[in-house]
Design a protein around this motif. Structure first.
Motif, PDB file in Angstrom:
ATOM      1  N   THR A 199      13.255 -40.024  29.005  1.00 41.87           N
ATOM      2  CA  THR A 199      14.483 -39.993  28.211  1.00 41.87           C
ATOM      3  C   THR A 199      14.252 -39.404  26.825  1.00 41.87           C
ATOM      4  N   GLY A 200      15.125 -38.479  26.456  1.00 40.60           N
ATOM      5  CA  GLY A 200      15.062 -37.823  25.155  1.00 40.60           C
ATOM      6  C   GLY A 200      14.298 -36.520  25.164  1.00 40.60           C
ATOM      7  N   GLN A 201      13.444 -36.321  26.155  1.00 38.40           N
ATOM      8  CA  GLN A 201      12.721 -35.048  26.243  1.00 38.40           C
ATOM      9  C   GLN A 201      13.677 -33.943  26.669  1.00 38.40           C
ATOM     10  N   GLN A 202      13.484 -32.758  26.093  1.00 35.84           N
ATOM     11  CA  GLN A 202      14.347 -31.619  26.381  1.00 35.84           C
ATOM     12  C   GLN A 202      13.569 -30.526  27.097  1.00 35.84           C
ATOM     13  N   PHE A 203      14.229 -29.925  28.087  1.00 37.32           N
ATOM     14  CA  PHE A 203      13.608 -28.876  28.887  1.00 37.32           C
ATOM     15  C   PHE A 203      14.599 -27.737  29.101  1.00 37.32           C
ATOM     16  N   ALA A 204      14.050 -26.533  29.244  1.00 31.26           N
ATOM     17  CA  ALA A 204      14.875 -25.365  29.556  1.00 31.26           C
ATOM     18  C   ALA A 204      15.225 -25.367  31.030  1.00 31.26           C
ATOM     19  N   VAL A 205      16.497 -25.095  31.324  1.00 33.69           N
ATOM     20  CA  VAL A 205      16.967 -25.087  32.707  1.00 33.69           C
ATOM     21  C   VAL A 205      16.478 -23.813  33.406  1.00 33.69           C
ATOM     22  N   ALA A 206      15.901 -23.993  34.592  1.00 30.74           N
ATOM     23  CA  ALA A 206      15.460 -22.856  35.407  1.00 30.74           C
ATOM     24  C   ALA A 206      16.473 -22.521  36.497  1.00 30.74           C
ATOM     25  N   GLU A 207      17.177 -23.551  37.007  1.00 27.42           N
ATOM     26  CA  GLU A 207      18.137 -23.334  38.086  1.00 27.42           C
ATOM     27  C   GLU A 207      18.947 -24.613  38.264  1.00 27.42           C
ATOM     28  N   ARG A 208      20.169 -24.464  38.786  1.00 28.69           N
ATOM     29  CA  ARG A 208      20.990 -25.606  39.171  1.00 28.69           C
ATOM     30  C   ARG A 208      21.436 -25.393  40.610  1.00 28.69           C
ATOM     31  N   ARG A 209      21.375 -26.452  41.411  1.00 30.83           N
ATOM     32  CA  ARG A 209      21.766 -26.342  42.807  1.00 30.83           C
ATOM     33  C   ARG A 209      22.357 -27.682  43.256  1.00 30.83           C
ATOM     34  N   GLY A 210      23.690 -27.747  43.298  1.00 33.08           N
ATOM     35  CA  GLY A 210      24.348 -28.978  43.700  1.00 33.08           C
ATOM     36  C   GLY A 210      24.017 -30.120  42.758  1.00 33.08           C
ATOM     37  N   ASP A 211      23.513 -31.215  43.334  1.00 30.45           N
ATOM     38  CA  ASP A 211      23.168 -32.405  42.537  1.00 30.45           C
ATOM     39  C   ASP A 211      21.771 -32.332  41.939  1.00 30.45           C
ATOM     40  N   TRP A 212      21.154 -31.167  42.002  1.00 36.97           N
ATOM     41  CA  TRP A 212      19.778 -31.039  41.517  1.00 36.97           C
ATOM     42  C   TRP A 212      19.697 -30.012  40.391  1.00 36.97           C
ATOM     43  N   THR A 213      18.842 -30.304  39.431  1.00 38.15           N
ATOM     44  CA  THR A 213      18.580 -29.401  38.309  1.00 38.15           C
ATOM     45  C   THR A 213      17.087 -29.111  38.263  1.00 38.15           C
ATOM     46  N   ALA A 214      16.757 -27.838  38.060  1.00 36.10           N
ATOM     47  CA  ALA A 214      15.351 -27.444  37.907  1.00 36.10           C
ATOM     48  C   ALA A 214      15.094 -27.069  36.456  1.00 36.10           C
ATOM     49  N   VAL A 215      13.943 -27.479  35.954  1.00 38.22           N
ATOM     50  CA  VAL A 215      13.521 -27.133  34.596  1.00 38.22           C
ATOM     51  C   VAL A 215      12.123 -26.529  34.653  1.00 38.22           C
ATOM     52  N   TRP A 216      11.756 -25.827  33.598  1.00 43.82           N
ATOM     53  CA  TRP A 216      10.391 -25.320  33.487  1.00 43.82           C
ATOM     54  C   TRP A 216       9.498 -26.437  32.963  1.00 43.82           C
ATOM     55  N   TYR A 217       8.384 -26.665  33.687  1.00 40.64           N
ATOM     56  CA  TYR A 217       7.556 -27.849  33.437  1.00 40.64           C
ATOM     57  C   TYR A 217       6.131 -27.522  33.867  1.00 40.64           C
ATOM     58  N   LEU A 218       5.186 -27.560  32.940  1.00 44.13           N
ATOM     59  CA  LEU A 218       3.774 -27.304  33.236  1.00 44.13           C
ATOM     60  C   LEU A 218       3.571 -25.963  33.945  1.00 44.13           C
ATOM     61  N   GLY A 219       4.357 -24.963  33.569  1.00 43.76           N
ATOM     62  CA  GLY A 219       4.178 -23.639  34.150  1.00 43.76           C
ATOM     63  C   GLY A 219       4.788 -23.459  35.519  1.00 43.76           C
ATOM     64  N   GLN A 220       5.673 -24.353  35.932  1.00 38.56           N
ATOM     65  CA  GLN A 220       6.275 -24.276  37.262  1.00 38.56           C
ATOM     66  C   GLN A 220       7.719 -24.755  37.202  1.00 38.56           C
ATOM     67  N   LYS A 221       8.465 -24.489  38.261  1.00 43.58           N
ATOM     68  CA  LYS A 221       9.838 -24.954  38.380  1.00 43.58           C
ATOM     69  C   LYS A 221       9.819 -26.365  38.965  1.00 43.58           C
ATOM     70  N   ALA A 222      10.460 -27.291  38.268  1.00 42.54           N
ATOM     71  CA  ALA A 222      10.424 -28.697  38.652  1.00 42.54           C
ATOM     72  C   ALA A 222      11.846 -29.225  38.784  1.00 42.54           C
ATOM     73  N   TRP A 223      12.158 -29.848  39.920  1.00 47.45           N
ATOM     74  CA  TRP A 223      13.508 -30.296  40.240  1.00 47.45           C
ATOM     75  C   TRP A 223      13.649 -31.804  40.071  1.00 47.45           C
ATOM     76  N   PHE A 224      14.810 -32.221  39.535  1.00 46.74           N
ATOM     77  CA  PHE A 224      15.120 -33.644  39.491  1.00 46.74           C
ATOM     78  C   PHE A 224      16.572 -33.864  39.909  1.00 46.74           C
ATOM     79  N   HIS A 225      16.818 -35.025  40.490  1.00 49.98           N
ATOM     80  CA  HIS A 225      18.151 -35.369  40.984  1.00 49.98           C
ATOM     81  C   HIS A 225      19.058 -35.665  39.799  1.00 49.98           C
ATOM     82  N   ASN A 226      20.183 -34.963  39.721  1.00 49.67           N
ATOM     83  CA  ASN A 226      21.054 -35.035  38.559  1.00 49.67           C
ATOM     84  C   ASN A 226      22.517 -34.965  39.001  1.00 49.67           C
ATOM     85  N   PRO A 227      22.966 -35.936  39.821  1.00 49.50           N
ATOM     86  CA  PRO A 227      24.323 -35.869  40.361  1.00 49.50           C
ATOM     87  C   PRO A 227      25.390 -36.084  39.295  1.00 49.50           C
TER      88      PRO A 227
END
Length: 636
Positions: A498-526
């Motif tokens: 909570t509170g950490q900010q990340f650049a969005v890499a992609e959005r797909r339905g209920d999921w959001t991807a951010v750039w994280y440790l040099g890779q695309k990382a997805w989290f559930h964000n309905p």
């Protein structure tokens, strides 16, 4: 008990099996009314005391970090100790300066039950006064509230005052309930309770109960009642604290041992010599008494402030101008203040009192204003977000305060609630799940691979694809062999907080991807239960022509900046890469700096500052640094 400076949650077996099922909404409010009537305590006093201890949550019958149970935080540390599983994580050099010998903290034993102070045994007294069993007081919210009311009524009688209907007459009893052993802390605690009475509160608890306390703005208690309790006067000494907290001077020693060894901190002249840019939040695996013994040991390590869980009391150990050994990264240590929050019985669903959250937030606001520190997660760091200094140190870095620290509530208390600042197509997100309702499964609290007790969390888990079944993202610093991250409670490899900010890499339905440790990382964000809010702000990416840029755990100067007599410190990249096309949220721009302080004699201490400049970025769960010359700034 693990070191108060290395600060990893000490995890126990979870809530009592007999904890009550959530009752119908409204039952808890009625329980407060019934207990107040039975013991002659004004209902708003009882509600406000409970709010300051637990925010009316029941925590499923699990103990707090100091063995407190239920809405009234009745302490039974003996029972909690018997259930506690003791483990620590990481082998961090608290000083974090690889030009000197490592300064490692030692393990300390759990305290014997007989050594526990009265403030950690209030449930025994509540049982005597109420006639309820210890088991009932631990597991039944209604019984727990009865026990708390009995304690308040007894405190009022012992003060020689009648059981008045006027809440203003109960200041001394409330101060006594705090368990504080000094007048200033007891007074501060009672002032907080009466602030809640005046302003009122309303919230839905972790058991689904709606509890309300109507504001009573005209209540004006006699605050002098606390002075009649016979408590000690704490030595303010050289403390640097806001007037709204109770602060005591318990200094850490600065001593020389011979053979070039000394402890347990470094003398400095901040902010004249270096800016203070960070505040580091820790939690501790030591009781209050053990914490104070450790920080006063000249062979140990150090930090600036300790905060007591039961009442929010603060002890200061170092002048803010000096450098503590607490964060495991010398660059961060030299530019930070360390806050240690008491907790030695931390359960898988551990919780911290509202009293400690509030005094901690006041202290942080004071420090942020004094040193012009932005109140955000790139400056208010958890120990778990401080980067390793080199590849070799990454796996030894500690992970407190962990996924159960309520950053969203903390930032509301800091006056910086985490809210959206951009529309649905924003290029940046701020992590913010609904703490109580968001309960990802963690493992390893008691046994490796075994699920922890369900509990609210401020952290989201990151996957390689938009699916819960997709593997977790990898952290090659933690696992050089390329193994997947795990659900372990101390595994930060695939976790955003909570509170950490990340650049969005992609959005797909209920999921959001951010750039994280040099890779695309997805989290559930309905949309119906989002775990992040949209934001805007500067991001960076490799400058044109660069396919990748190195990432660093500290911002050290270039070799040419070091004068004669000061050894050049290696500018050592971490094993990660920031690749072309990726974006990361930008924090401070800072010159390369190194505080040279290798010996006890401060005459030769100096700050080396170079021409090379760096940006701090939110790179993974931990922050990192990149050279300004390697990147370009974009506005999202």
């Amino acid at each position: 008990m693990a070191s108060a400076a290395l600060l990893l949650p000490l995890l126990s077996s979870g809530p009592a099996a007999t904890a009550e099922e959530p009752p119908s909404s409204g039952a808890l409010q009625r329980d407060f009314a019934a207990a107040a009537e039975r013991y002659g305590v004004p209902q708003n006093v009882l509600l406000a005391v409970s709010y300051l201890q637990s925010r009316w949550d029941t925590h499923g019958g699990a103990p707090s970090v100091t063995g407190g149970y239920g809405p009234m935080h009745l302490t039974d540390a003996r029972t909690a100790l018997a259930e506690a599983a003791h483990h620590s994580d990481g082998e961090e050099d608290a000083r974090g300066d690889d030009s000197r010998a490592a300064r490692l903290a030692t393990e300390a034993a759990l305290p014997e039950a007989a050594e526990l102070p009265a403030r950690l045994r209030t449930l025994e007294r509540a049982a005597e006064l109420s006639g309820l069993s210890a088991e009932e007081l631990r597991t039944s919210p209604a019984a727990n509230i009865q026990g708390g009311a009995a304690l308040l009524a007894a405190a009022q009688r012992e003060s020689g005052r009648p059981a008045s209907d006027d809440p203003a007459d109960w200041f001394g009893a409330v101060a006594r309930y705090s368990g504080a052993d000094d007048t200033a802390t007891a007074t501060t605690y009672a002032n907080d309770v009466f602030d809640v009475i005046r302003t009122g509160e309303r919230r839905t608890t972790d058991s689904g109960q709606t509890v309300a306390l109507a504001p009573a703005p005209d209540v004006a208690p006699d605050t002098g009642q606390a002075a009649t309790l016979g408590l000690r006067t704490a030595d303010k000494g050289l403390t640097e604290c806001p007037p709204t907290v109770a602060c005591e001077w318990i200094p850490a020693p600065y001593e020389e041992f011979g053979d070039g060894d000394y402890g347990n901190h470094d003398k400095a002249n901040r902010p004249i010599s270096q800016q203070i840019d960070y505040i580091v939040v820790h939690d501790t695996e030591a009781s209050w008494d053990v914490t104070l013994k450790l920080v006063q040991d000249p062979t140990y390590v150090s930090w600036q402030y300790s905060l007591r869980s039961s009442d929010g009391h603060i002890a200061q150990h170092l002048s803010l101008k000096d450098v503590g050994w607490h964060a495991g990264n010398w660059f961060v240590n030299a530019k930070s203040v360390g806050l240690e929050h008491e907790g030695f019985l931390t359960a898988p669903d551990s919780w911290y009192t509202e009293a400690m959250y509030r005094t901690s937030a006041r202290l942080v606001r004071y420090l942020a204003a004094r040193y012009d520190i932005p109140i955000d997660r790139q400056h208010i760091l958890g120990h778990d977000t401080v980067p390793g200094t080199t590849t070799a140190t990454i796996r030894g870095m500690h992970t407190d305060p962990g996924p159960y620290w309520d950053w969203a509530h903390y930032f509301r208390l800091l006056g910086r609630p985490i809210t959206p600042s951009a529309g649905p197509d924003a290029g940046v997100v701020t992590i913010r799940p609904e703490y109580a309702a968001h309960q990802p499964v963690y493992t390893g609290c008691v046994k490796a691979g075994e699920a922890c007790a369900p509990h609210g969390s401020g952290a989201v888990r990151l996957h390689t694809g938009p699916s819960e079944s997709a593997p977790l993202v990898k952290d090659i610093g933690l696992r050089p062999g390329g193994q997947d991250s795990t659900t372990g409670v101390n595994d930060t490899g695939a976790r955003a907080s909570t509170g950490q900010q990340f650049a969005v890499a992609e959005r797909r339905g209920d999921w959001t991807a951010v750039w994280y440790l040099g890779q695309k990382a997805w989290f559930h964000n309905p949309k119906e239960q989002p775990t992040a809010v949209n934001a805007r702000g500067p991001v960076l990416t490799p400058r044109a022509g660069l396919a990748e840029v190195p990432v660093y755990g500290r911002a050290y100067p270039e070799a040419a900046a070091y004068p004669a007599g000061v050894p050049v410190q290696a500018v050592s990249p971490l094993p990660y890469k920031l690749l072309a096309g990726q974006r990361y949220v930008v924090g401070d721009r800072t010159p390369g700096e190194y505080y040279f302080a290798p010996v006890f004699d401060t005459t030769g201490h100096r700050v080396v500052r170079g021409q090379e400049e760096y940006y701090e970025i939110q790179f993974g769960h931990r922050v990192a640094f990149v050279k300004a010359a390697d990147v370009r700034i974009l506005q999202d």
